[in-house]
Motif scaffolding. Structure first.
Motif, PDB file in Angstrom:
ATOM      1  N   SER A 199     -33.716 -13.459  38.702  1.00 53.81           N
ATOM      2  CA  SER A 199     -32.840 -12.675  37.833  1.00 53.81           C
ATOM      3  C   SER A 199     -33.726 -11.725  37.029  1.00 53.81           C
ATOM      4  O   SER A 199     -34.948 -11.689  37.202  1.00 53.81           O
ATOM      5  CB  SER A 199     -32.021 -13.579  36.909  1.00 53.81           C
ATOM      6  N   ASP A 203     -30.011  -9.260  33.006  1.00 50.41           N
ATOM      7  CA  ASP A 203     -28.906 -10.141  33.376  1.00 50.41           C
ATOM      8  C   ASP A 203     -28.389 -10.876  32.143  1.00 50.41           C
ATOM      9  O   ASP A 203     -29.174 -11.361  31.324  1.00 50.41           O
ATOM     10  CB  ASP A 203     -29.350 -11.151  34.437  1.00 50.41           C
ATOM     11  N   THR A 204     -27.074 -10.968  32.030  1.00 55.21           N
ATOM     12  CA  THR A 204     -26.486 -11.573  30.834  1.00 55.21           C
ATOM     13  C   THR A 204     -26.492 -13.100  30.892  1.00 55.21           C
ATOM     14  O   THR A 204     -26.461 -13.762  29.864  1.00 55.21           O
ATOM     15  CB  THR A 204     -25.036 -11.087  30.641  1.00 55.21           C
ATOM     16  N   LYS A 205     -26.530 -13.667  32.089  1.00 53.96           N
ATOM     17  CA  LYS A 205     -26.530 -15.122  32.216  1.00 53.96           C
ATOM     18  C   LYS A 205     -27.936 -15.658  31.968  1.00 53.96           C
ATOM     19  O   LYS A 205     -28.884 -15.305  32.668  1.00 53.96           O
ATOM     20  CB  LYS A 205     -26.054 -15.536  33.611  1.00 53.96           C
ATOM     21  N   LEU A 207     -30.574 -18.543  32.144  1.00 55.62           N
ATOM     22  CA  LEU A 207     -30.792 -19.726  32.960  1.00 55.62           C
ATOM     23  C   LEU A 207     -31.221 -20.911  32.102  1.00 55.62           C
ATOM     24  O   LEU A 207     -31.693 -20.755  30.977  1.00 55.62           O
ATOM     25  CB  LEU A 207     -31.877 -19.425  33.996  1.00 55.62           C
TER      26      LEU A 207
END
Length: 262
Positions: A199, A203-205, A207
């Motif tokens: 990622s 990226d907004t997510k 981990l």
């Protein structure tokens, strides 16, 4: 020592590196197909930081559906590795008589109808990396600045490349996904093609855990992210690729290729 190393490990990145005979005429736009971000953004960034030329970069379908029908453009450089993309691209370029230099990763029998367009078929193995290294070598060849000289010297002497790759490979944890800093972002598609869970900074997510790969130039914002993730209890390690930022995504790609193929 080198012969001993090869007998212990048959994976030699150095043997896969081939500098390609490429040249770039006047460029108005850079276009890339799926998975070819690495050479495309290497070219755009090198033109910007080495030659003071700002050239827009578009994926093939933004170019075909949004840009090409409405904006006049004369000379396009394209990187692709898919024959369907290649056919669609040729239709779009030929319909408007746009000049194009296409670098295609793989063998193809497709030929343009007009001599305004050239298709250069390249060996698919290591294609993205060899294109990217060749771009930097071509654009640094005049050695107009100290930075160009350093890049060219490094590319002209790859005798320690295998040792460099092997030593960096030991740093990575195969069980943790990779999160790329902004400068490392051009490597993302290549790493995904190797089956790596990757990622990016954008990226907004977030981990649960990651090894964050960054360069010296974006160290500050990356370390701020590392601190934030660790404060939330995330498992985070970091890897600094300490080379010129134009080379860093390419070197990371070689390291990950080695890890997957050894």
């Amino acid at each position: 020592m080198f012969l001993l190393q090869q007998s212990e490990d048959s994976t030699s990145i150095r043997k896969l590196v081939k500098f390609l005979n490429i040249n770039f005429p006047q460029i108005d736009l850079i276009v890339y197909g799926r998975g070819l971000e690495l050479p495309s953004f290497t070219l755009a960034r090198a033109l910007s930081s080495l030659k003071n030329k700002i050239i827009s970069t578009l994926n093939i379908y933004d170019f075909l559906f949004i840009y090409n029908p409405y904006v006049e453009v004369s000379n396009v450089v394209v990187f692709t590795g898919d024959e369907n993309e290649l056919r669609e691209l040729l239709d779009g370029l030929e319909s408007l008589r746009v000049r194009g230099s296409i670098y295609h990763c793989g063998v193809t029998d497709i030929k343009p109808r007009y001599n305004l367009i050239s298709i250069n078929s390249l060996d698919k193995t290591f294609c993205e990396i060899n294109l990217s290294l060749s771009i930097l070598k071509v654009l640094s060849n005049n050695k107009n600045t100290e930075r160009e000289k350093r890049i060219l010297d490094q590319l002209n002497d790859l005798s320690d490349l295998d040792d460099y790759v092997k030593n960096y490979a030991k740093v990575f944890n195969p069980d943790l996904p990779i999160l790329l800093s902004p400068v490392m972002l051009p490597a993302k598609s290549f790493l995904e093609s190797l089956g790596i869970n990757v990622s990016s900074y954008f990226d907004t997510k977030i981990l649960d855990g990651a090894q964050i790969v960054y360069t010296g130039v974006d160290m500050y914002i990356t370390r701020r992210m590392i601190f934030s993730l660790k404060s939330k209890g995330k498992k985070v390690t970091d890897v600094l690729i300490d080379v010129d930022p134009l080379l860093a995504p390419i070197y990371l790609s070689m390291i990950m290729f080695y890890l997957k193929k050894k």
